[in-house]
Structure formats: structure tokens, C-alpha cells
Design a protein around this motif. Structure first.
Motif, mmCIF file in Angstrom:
data_model
loop_
_atom_site.group_PDB
_atom_site.id
_atom_site.type_symbol
_atom_site.label_atom_id
_atom_site.label_comp_id
_atom_site.label_asym_id
_atom_site.label_seq_id
_atom_site.Cartn_x
_atom_site.Cartn_y
_atom_site.Cartn_z
ATOM 1 N N LEU A 556 33.872 35.974 14.376
ATOM 2 C CA LEU A 556 32.509 35.920 14.891
ATOM 3 C C LEU A 556 31.627 35.246 13.849
ATOM 4 N N TYR A 557 31.067 34.103 14.227
ATOM 5 C CA TYR A 557 30.139 33.393 13.346
ATOM 6 C C TYR A 557 28.723 33.642 13.853
ATOM 7 N N ALA A 558 27.930 34.368 13.055
ATOM 8 C CA ALA A 558 26.593 34.780 13.494
ATOM 9 C C ALA A 558 25.593 34.553 12.364
ATOM 10 N N PRO A 559 25.064 33.340 12.243
ATOM 11 C CA PRO A 559 24.068 33.076 11.192
ATOM 12 C C PRO A 559 22.685 33.571 11.609
ATOM 13 N N THR A 560 21.822 33.750 10.634
ATOM 14 C CA THR A 560 20.444 34.138 10.914
ATOM 15 C C THR A 560 19.568 32.897 11.012
ATOM 16 N N MET A 561 18.302 33.117 11.324
ATOM 17 C CA MET A 561 17.347 32.012 11.409
ATOM 18 C C MET A 561 16.871 31.630 10.014
ATOM 19 N N ARG A 562 16.265 30.453 9.913
ATOM 20 C CA ARG A 562 15.681 29.986 8.664
ATOM 21 C C ARG A 562 14.184 29.798 8.880
ATOM 22 N N ASP A 563 13.380 30.486 8.065
ATOM 23 C CA ASP A 563 11.932 30.342 8.193
ATOM 24 C C ASP A 563 11.466 28.952 7.793
ATOM 25 N N TYR A 564 12.241 28.284 6.946
ATOM 26 C CA TYR A 564 11.807 26.981 6.456
ATOM 27 C C TYR A 564 12.295 25.834 7.340
ATOM 28 N N GLN A 565 12.950 26.152 8.455
ATOM 29 C CA GLN A 565 13.421 25.124 9.379
ATOM 30 C C GLN A 565 12.843 25.372 10.769
ATOM 31 N N VAL A 566 12.802 24.324 11.564
ATOM 32 C CA VAL A 566 12.323 24.433 12.935
ATOM 33 C C VAL A 566 13.509 24.267 13.872
ATOM 34 N N LEU A 588 34.069 32.602 17.628
ATOM 35 C CA LEU A 588 33.033 33.082 18.537
ATOM 36 C C LEU A 588 31.699 32.788 17.865
ATOM 37 N N VAL A 589 30.890 31.917 18.440
ATOM 38 C CA VAL A 589 29.665 31.451 17.786
ATOM 39 C C VAL A 589 28.451 32.048 18.487
ATOM 40 N N ARG A 590 27.621 32.717 17.699
ATOM 41 C CA ARG A 590 26.400 33.319 18.245
ATOM 42 C C ARG A 590 25.210 32.884 17.407
ATOM 43 N N THR A 591 24.305 32.120 18.002
ATOM 44 C CA THR A 591 23.080 31.731 17.308
ATOM 45 C C THR A 591 22.078 32.876 17.353
ATOM 46 N N TYR A 595 16.509 31.389 19.056
ATOM 47 C CA TYR A 595 16.772 30.014 19.454
ATOM 48 C C TYR A 595 17.236 29.940 20.907
ATOM 49 N N ASP A 596 16.894 28.829 21.558
ATOM 50 C CA ASP A 596 17.371 28.582 22.922
ATOM 51 C C ASP A 596 18.830 28.121 22.868
ATOM 52 N N GLN A 597 19.433 28.005 24.049
ATOM 53 C CA GLN A 597 20.823 27.537 24.092
ATOM 54 C C GLN A 597 20.918 26.146 23.487
ATOM 55 N N ASP A 598 21.991 25.899 22.777
ATOM 56 C CA ASP A 598 22.177 24.638 22.082
ATOM 57 C C ASP A 598 23.230 23.810 22.815
ATOM 58 N N ALA A 599 22.844 22.590 23.199
ATOM 59 C CA ALA A 599 23.746 21.738 23.976
ATOM 60 C C ALA A 599 24.997 21.378 23.198
ATOM 61 N N ARG A 600 24.873 21.262 21.869
ATOM 62 C CA ARG A 600 26.043 20.899 21.061
ATOM 63 C C ARG A 600 27.094 22.004 21.089
ATOM 64 N N LEU A 601 26.656 23.253 21.103
ATOM 65 C CA LEU A 601 27.611 24.355 21.192
ATOM 66 C C LEU A 601 28.316 24.354 22.540
ATOM 67 N N GLN A 602 27.570 24.075 23.575
ATOM 68 C CA GLN A 602 28.192 24.023 24.912
ATOM 69 C C GLN A 602 29.235 22.912 24.984
ATOM 70 N N ALA A 609 36.859 23.974 21.256
ATOM 71 C CA ALA A 609 36.799 24.194 19.813
ATOM 72 C C ALA A 609 36.264 25.578 19.479
ATOM 73 N N ILE A 610 35.370 26.094 20.323
ATOM 74 C CA ILE A 610 34.740 27.388 20.049
ATOM 75 C C ILE A 610 34.521 28.122 21.366
ATOM 76 N N ILE A 611 34.091 29.371 21.254
ATOM 77 C CA ILE A 611 33.565 30.112 22.399
ATOM 78 C C ILE A 611 32.108 30.438 22.066
ATOM 79 N N ASP A 612 31.188 29.883 22.847
ATOM 80 C CA ASP A 612 29.762 30.113 22.604
ATOM 81 C C ASP A 612 29.368 31.443 23.235
ATOM 82 N N VAL A 613 29.046 32.417 22.376
ATOM 83 C CA VAL A 613 28.679 33.751 22.866
ATOM 84 C C VAL A 613 27.202 34.037 22.603
#
Length: 791
Positions: A556-566, A588-591, A595-602, A609-613
Motif C-alpha cells: 500500500l503506497y499512501a503518501p500525504t499532501m504537501r503544503d508547498y505544492q499545488v 495499491l496506490v492511494r492519494t 486531491y481529486d482523481q488523477d488521470a495518470r493513476l487511472q 501496473a498498479i491498483i488505484d485505491v
């Protein structure tokens, strides 16, 4: 009373720290002392039978630093007697008193030692302080000019009587120990215990010196923690304290010259208590005045000259015991203050008129004692701690009806589970339940327009253990604050009655960064109960729904948000990671939910390559399905640690993250309790961690155990029950958390699959077999290359 015996060498300073219910501030206090560059001191920390975990924190410091001695008092005795207990143990040349929510400034002890040497070791050294406030502002003592160091290095009070104009508290002075012992100075019981000590020591001392330097930061609590902000009859203790001052003068006729000075300090103090709103109960003000008037007549020195102005007028009223006249004077002052605040009042009135009239009417209706309102993640779907509490309340408190607040689009989507009563945000029924519900449960804050009524119970569950800075700490990080109004934030936090926590670290952080009068509920996070309740079949069913085949190692890959990025910015080449790890692994990738759904993950998911969860509604299910977690700084790591499965932190931007957001501890220190497992700063390091087996080797297992012990302190499967019993049923917070060795956690996916006969685990290698096998997984790894599919 338990104690730790120190080496008999005499230190320069003995620092007495009385401690009671300050766990949110205590570490900052202790760190300010132990980090001093002048190291010749001892700390006598007195645990005044504190009901929180302050005593345990002190024991931690004593275990790490031999200069710290801890006294655990068997019962609460109050500030004065706690200081006396410390005085019995001191060995230093000079004694300092430090309140446990205040701090020494860097270099303070060195400056004190240097000044003591320069002034010939006076009996008392007075130094300066500054008030610090929750918003980060610092204000130096307004009478700092009284600490002018020009002139004689040391002096008597008679030579500089203006010293008495300073705030007479004990913690802005260093006292020579032999002076204290010679005269037998001790602290009395009760409020205002500083008065007899400070006045009697000053008028007795034959040598006094000053240091024109801020050596101490005096924390101004926003709420609570200060007797001066407490409405109580205990403020009558001030009469006993001045009885002691004048009793000392009676016993020392050679000090009679100080009677007029002490009389004026006494009357000024009495008038301060009378003038400050909120100190005395309303029905006690007249009684206090009459007692003050009696002391005035009884202690009035011959030839005393009253001060001029308004103060002199108040002296005259006390002399005549004319309480009605003083009350009239206070009313006149109140009128003046009202005129000054007229413009602000007009603004508040306008806001009040703008509020929905129906809501105002609802606020006047009786509370519904059997109604609870729940919300999670800014009115998204039922989830997290509020959902776990909601489910347990249906079992243990079925008479309490729960209603969820959701956004309009979610109410229209059909995603809300069947049978869950809900209201749409800002709808007429929403304002009705918010006005009338006895219980309010949320993992963030309700809107500013929600009025917390008397009798309502607000439970703030939070939604994670804080690695990143939160609350008022965010003021130091503009990228994280982004124009946040901290006054509004704290006004929302003022509504909390309970603040939920899953570990001591979190409790201390919440109490410090949200300076409000809530009760910490050390119960564990209810959302984590599932990790101790889920069965092997539950784990397999979740994996099947996600499309994870038996025998696969799910990461399970679950990163957090970055305040310094948009927006969502990928930090890993997920396609490369998937390719390099091979087909035995699945990502298993979870943003982050911001964040909204990311087209690159889909797209990556469509290519296998991954399962977008990212859109999976229950993150706890993803954790149960995963063999390992890869994250950066997300609080998911603290929850996942309950499962006792490998955690890998990918920390390629740690320095930037720390500078932009701030952290509460050093995740990358590598120390047990700080770092949960393997650290990686590049993609190649991350890939190598899995290929080499380091992700689950003996070292990673040891780190994970220490991390779990620290941050899964009260999570044992019964957190929701403890919350419901305490908040909804008014019972004790039971059952007590199970020791970690007695907890049964959900089985890992590989064990679950083996138990179901879906795979065969490799036989453990015999202890005597020392044969080195090239390419074999490291001991303790879960490398799927050694797994044989059944059937």
C-alpha cells in the motif's frame, strides 16, 4: 514518596520544578533546562500527585539525565508545599524555582552564574522575564528599568526600594541556599503563596543584585492553568498570606521600617483581587471588601500617606469600609469601558442580526438528551473515528439516535449506507439537529456558525497522530497556515469537551497546540479497533474485492499532501517500481483525500501496473489487505503499526517538508520509537529495500516494535467502547487498555491465505542449518518467492 538519589557533589544551581497537570507543556520546560550550555545544576522535579501523565514524563527525563531527581508526592499538596518538598532535597549553592509550564531562555543559567560571580555571590539575584502568548508574541516586563545594573554590584533593599515595584513572584530570583536555610524560609499553603516568601526574603536580605536580562519566559495560558483566572473563594487566602507577612515583621522588630511598604503592597493586592473580574464569586465580593477594610484599619501605620488619584480614592473607601461607594465606582468604570467598546459591540450586534432567525429560535428549545450528530472529514461520507463510535453507540447506548451531516452531492449520490439517518449541510433539519443535539462528534471542526450550547457535549476525535505541526504551532509555517485565522481556530476548539487520543505523544501535542479547556480522552482511536477484530477471512475477502491474488505481496503506497505544492505531484515513478519489483508484488496506490482523481493513476491501472485505491471508502480495509506500507509522513503509518506489518518511509523531501510544515519528532533519527522501519530517499533505495529483504528483516522488526509500543499505546480493539462509556454513558473509561503482549491483531495476508489452504508457506530453516543460500530472503522476510500456491 519515591525518589532518586544523586551524587553528593554540590552543583551551582538547584532548580525546583513543581509539576501538576502540565503534560502538554512539561517537555518544553524540561528541555529548556537540560539544553542550557551551563551544565552545573540539578533539577528537583516534584510530581504533586498529578492526575495526568506528568509524573511518567518526569521519570523519562530522570532515566536519561542523572541531573534530574523526581519526587512523587503521595497526595496533592499544592504549589507551596510541593516547592517545600523540593527544598528538602536541594544541594546547590543557589536555588531557582521554575514553574512547569514556563521555560528558561537559552544561556540563562550561564548569565546567572556570571552575574553572581560579578556581584560577589549576593543572597538574592533578581533577573528579568518576558510574558509569552499562544499567538507567539513575547512582551518583556514593563518595569525592566528597575533592573539597571549600573551602580553598586550588590545592595540592600533600603538602598533600592523601587525593587518592590516589580512583580513579586518567586521564579524571577536566585536565592543563595545558606541564606534560605539560615532564616528557615518556606512556602505556606494556599493561593498567593509567593507573597510571604518574596517579601520576607527581600526585606531580610543583606545583599541583593540584579541582572538586566530576560532569563525566563512566563507562559500566559490562554485558558486555565492560572489561579488568577479561577473564580473561587480560595482568593480569600490572600488575607492569610499577609497575616504571615506581618507576623514575620512582628517577630523581627529590626525590620519595622518596612511596615508602610508592606501595608501598601497588601492593600494594592486586595484591591487587585477586588478589581479583576471573575476572581471572586459574585456573592463573596462584599465579604472580601469588609475583610480588606478590617485589615486596613488594623494594619494602618502611623503617618501613612495614601497614594493620589483613583487608587487613593479606593484606599479612602477601604478606610471607611464603604463598600456601596466602591461598587458605584466600579459601575462607573464599567460604563467607560462600555463606551470604548461601543464600535465593537455594534459589529457584534450586526452579526447577531444576520444569523438565521430560525436557528436562534431552535437554540432556545430544550436539548434532546438522546440525539447525537456525527460528521467526518468536512461532511464527507461516514468514516473514521466518528463512524466507529457511531456503530458502538448503537450497541451500548441504543437509546441515543445518531444523525450524520453530509454534503448535498453525497446525499444525492446514493453512497450513504442504507439505514443511516443523515441531514444535508445547511438544510433546515441540519440547523435543527445542531441546535438541539446533546452530543456533537467530529474528526474536524464544525462550522464557525455553530453555537455550542450549555449542556451540549462536543467530542473531537481527530483523525491521526501528529507527526506534522498542528494548531498554534502552524503559525511558524506560513506554507501550512495559508492565511488561517488562529483566533477562529481556537474559538472552534473552545467548543470541545473531550479530545480523543491514541497515545501519550498525541495527548501532549493536542494539549499544547490547542490551549483550551478540554479533557483529554486517552482511549485509543476507535477506527483502529478493526485491526484487532478482523478475521483471516475478512482479510482474504478484502483482498479478493480489490483484485489481489493469493500469494502476491501487496504494497500500500499512501503518501500525504504537501503544503508547498499545488495539487497531486507524483514523487515516485510507480511504473518503474512495479516493473522492478516484478509480478510477485502489486502496488495499491492511494492519494491523499484532499486531491481529486488523477488521470495518470487511472492510466497505470489500465495497463496493469498498479491498483488505484484512492476512491476506496474505507482506508482501514486497505491496511488490512496490505502486506506492507510505503508512505512518507502520513499519519496512516501510526494506524498501520497496529497490524505489526512492515512500514517503509520514502522521504526524498524531508528537509523541505520540515521547513515548510514542521514536525513533532525526528522520523529519520533511526532511534527506536522514532523510525518505524526502513528509510529510503531514492527510488533505487526503495526498490533495493524489497529486493534485499531489508524491508522486513530483524532490524526493521525491532524498529517496528518500538514504534508500535510508543504510538499504539491505547489501541487494543476496545477504544470505541471506552469512548461510548465515558462520553455517552457517563461511566469510567473502561476497559483498561490491554498490554501489547496480550493483544491479538488481525492475521497478515500470507498467514490468512495459508490458513485457508490457498498457499503453502516454506518450512522454517532448521536452527543448525548455517548454509548460506545465494539470493535467499533475509531472516524474517515475507518474500513471496518462497511461497508455493496450493492446489
Amino acid at each position: 514518596m519515591s525518589e532518586t538519589v544523586l551524587d553528593p557533589v554540590v552543583p551551582r544551581f538547584s532548580i525546583i520544578v513543581p509539576v501538576f497537570r502540565v503534560q502538554g507543556f512539561l517537555r518544553e520546560c524540561m528541555d529548556s533546562v537540560l539544553a542550557q550550555d551551563f551544565t552545573d545544576f540539578e533539577v528537583i522535579a516534584v510530581d504533586d500527585c498529578s492526575p495526568d501523565r506528568s509524573g511518567a514524563i518526569l521519570d523519562e527525563y530522570a532515566a536519561r539525565d542523572e541531573r534530574v531527581q523526581v519526587l512523587h508526592l503521595p497526595e496533592n499538596v499544592g504549589l507551596g508545599l510541593a516547592r517545600n518538598a523540593g527544598l528538602e532535597k536541594i544541594r546547590g549553592e543557589y536555588v531557582l524555582f521554575l514553574d512547569s509550564d514556563d521555560t528558561l531562555t537559552p544561556g540563562a543559567l550561564g548569565a546567572l552564574a556570571e552575574r553572581l560571580d560579578a556581584t560577589g555571590s549576593p543572597e538574592i539575584l533578581i533577573f528579568d522575564y518576558a510574558r509569552t502568548y499562544w499567538d507567539g508574541s513575547v512582551r518583556r516586563n514593563l518595569l525592566a528599568d528597575r533592573l539597571d545594573e549600573s551602580g553598586a554590584p550588590s545592595f540592600t533593599l533600603a538602598e533600592r526600594p523601587e525593587i518592590l515595584d516589580l512583580l513579586q513572584i518567586v521564579w524571577n530570583k536566585a536565592y543563595r541556599r545558606d541564606f534560605v536555610e539560615e532564616h528557615g524560609f518556606t512556602f505556606p499553603v494556599g493561593y498567593y503563596e509567593d507573597a510571604p516568601w518574596t517579601f520576607c526574603t527581600l526585606i531580610t536580605a543583606k545583599s541583593i543584585a540584579v541582572l538586566d536580562r530576560v532569563c525566563l519566559h512566563y507562559r500566559q495560558r490562554r485558558q486555565g492553568g492560572n489561579i488568577l483566572r479561577t473564580t473561587s473563594r480560595k482568593h480569600f487566602d490572600v488575607f492569610d498570606q499577609y497575616e504571615r507577612v506581618f507576623g514575620y515583621l512582628d517577630a523581627h522588630p529590626e525590620l519595622s521600617r518596612w511596615r508602610p511598604h508592606m501595608f501598601r503592597k497588601m492593600i494594592d493586592h486586595y484591591l487587585t483581587v477586588l478589581d479583576k473580574p471573575g476572581r471572586l464569586p459574585q456573592n463573596a465580593t462584599a465579604e472580601f471588601f469588609h475583610r480588606a477594610a478590617r485589615d486596613y484599619r488594623r494594619r494602618l501605620p502611623a503617618g501613612f500617606v495614601r497614594p493620589g488619584g483613583v487608587a487613593g480614592g479606593k484606599y479612602a473607601l477601604l478606610a471607611k469600609d464603604a463598600y456601596p461607594a466602591l461598587a458605584g465606582l466600579k459601575v462607573a468604570g464599567k460604563v467607560q469601558r462600555t463606551v470604548r467598546k461601543h464600535a465593537g459591540k455594534k459589529v457584534r450586534q450586526a452579526k447577531k442580526k444576520a444569523m438565521d432567525l430560525r436557528y436562534q429560535a431552535l437554540l432556545r428549545q430544550p436539548l434532546d438528551e438522546n440525539l447525537a450528530v456525527y460528521s467526518a472529514y468536512w461532511n464527507r461520507l461516514p468514516a473514521c473515528n466518528p463512524l466507529a463510535i457511531y456503530e458502538k453507540a448503537k450497541e451500548l447506548a441504543p437509546h441515543i439516535h445518531g444523525v450524520w451531516v453530509v454534503k448535498q452531492q453525497l446525499a444525492d449520490s446514493g453512497e450513504i449506507p442504507a439505514g443511516v439517518d443523515h441531514v444535508v449541510l445547511n438544510s433546515p433539519r441540519y440547523w435543527e439537529v445542531m441546535a438541539r443535539a446533546k452530543y456533537l462528534v467530529n474528526n474536524v471542526n464544525f462550522a464557525d456558525g455553530v453555537v455550542k450550547r450549555e449542556g451540549q457535549v462536543h467530542l473531537q476525535t481527530h483523525h491521526g497522530t501528529p507527526l506534522k505541526s498542528m494548531g498554534v504551532d502552524q503559525k511558524r509555517y506560513p506554507a501550512a497556515a495559508k492565511g488561517m485565522s488562529f483566533r477562529k481556530l481556537l474559538a472552534r476548539a473552545d467548543r470541545w469537551d473531550y479530545s480523543l487520543s491514541s497515545n501519550q505523544h498525541t495527548t501532549e501535542q493536542w494539549e499544547r497546540v490547542y490551549p483550551c479547556n478540554f479533557e483529554s480522552l486517552d482511549a485509543g482511536y476507535p477506527r483502529n479497533d478493526v485491526y484487532y477484530r478482523a478475521s483471516a477471512q475478512d482479510v482474504l475477502d478484502i483482498r479478493e474485492r480489490l483484485g489481489v491474488a493469493p500469494g502476491k505481496t501487496a504494497i500500500l503506497y499512501a503518501p500525504t499532501m504537501r503544503d508547498y505544492q499545488v495539487g497531486y505531484v507524483p514523487r515516485l515513478d510507480l511504473e518503474k517500481i512495479s516493473r522492478e519489483l516484478g509480478e510477485d508484488f502489486v502496488l495499491l496506490v492511494r492519494t491523499h483525500y484532499f486531491y481529486d482523481q488523477d488521470a495518470r493513476l487511472q492510466e497505470l491501472q489500465e495497463r496493469g501496473a498498479i491498483i488505484d485505491v484512492s476512491g476506496h471508502p474505507v482506508v482501514e480495509e486497505l491496511c488490512l489487505a496490505a502486506d506492507a506500507l510505503v508512505t512518507d509522513y502520513s499519519s496512516i503509518m501510526f494506524d498501520y503499526a497496529n497490524l505489526d506489518r512492515p512500514i517503509i518511509n520514502y522521504t526524498d523531501d524531508w528537509d523541505t517538508y520540515v521547513r515548510s510544515r514542521g514536525v513533532t519528532f525526528d522520523l529519520l533519527s533511526g532511534k527506536p520509537g522514532d523510525t518505524p522501519g526502513v528509510l529510503a530517499t531514492t527510488e533505487d533505495e526503495l526498490i533495493d529495500a524489497f529486493r534485499s529483504g531489508r524491508w522486513d528483516d530483524e532490524r526493521a522488526t525491532e524498529l517496528r516494535a518500538a514504534f508500535r509500543a510508543r504510538f499504539c499505546q491505547w489501541d487494543d480493539g476496545y477504544a470505541a467502547e471506552r469512548v461510548v462509556r465515558r462520553v455517552f454513558l457517563g461511566q469510567e473509561t473502561t476497559p483498561e487498555p490491554l498490554p501489547q503482549e496480550e493483544r491479538t491483531v488481525a492475521p497478515a495476508p500470507r498467514a490468512a491465505a495459508a490458513a485457508a489452504g490457498l498457499i503453502k508457506l516454506p518450512a522454517p530453516r532448521a536452527a543448525a542449518d548455517d548454509t548460506e543460500v545465494t539470493g535467499a530472503a533475509a531472516p524474517g522476510t515475507s518474500d513471496s518467492s518462497g511461497v508455493e500456491l496450493a492446489g
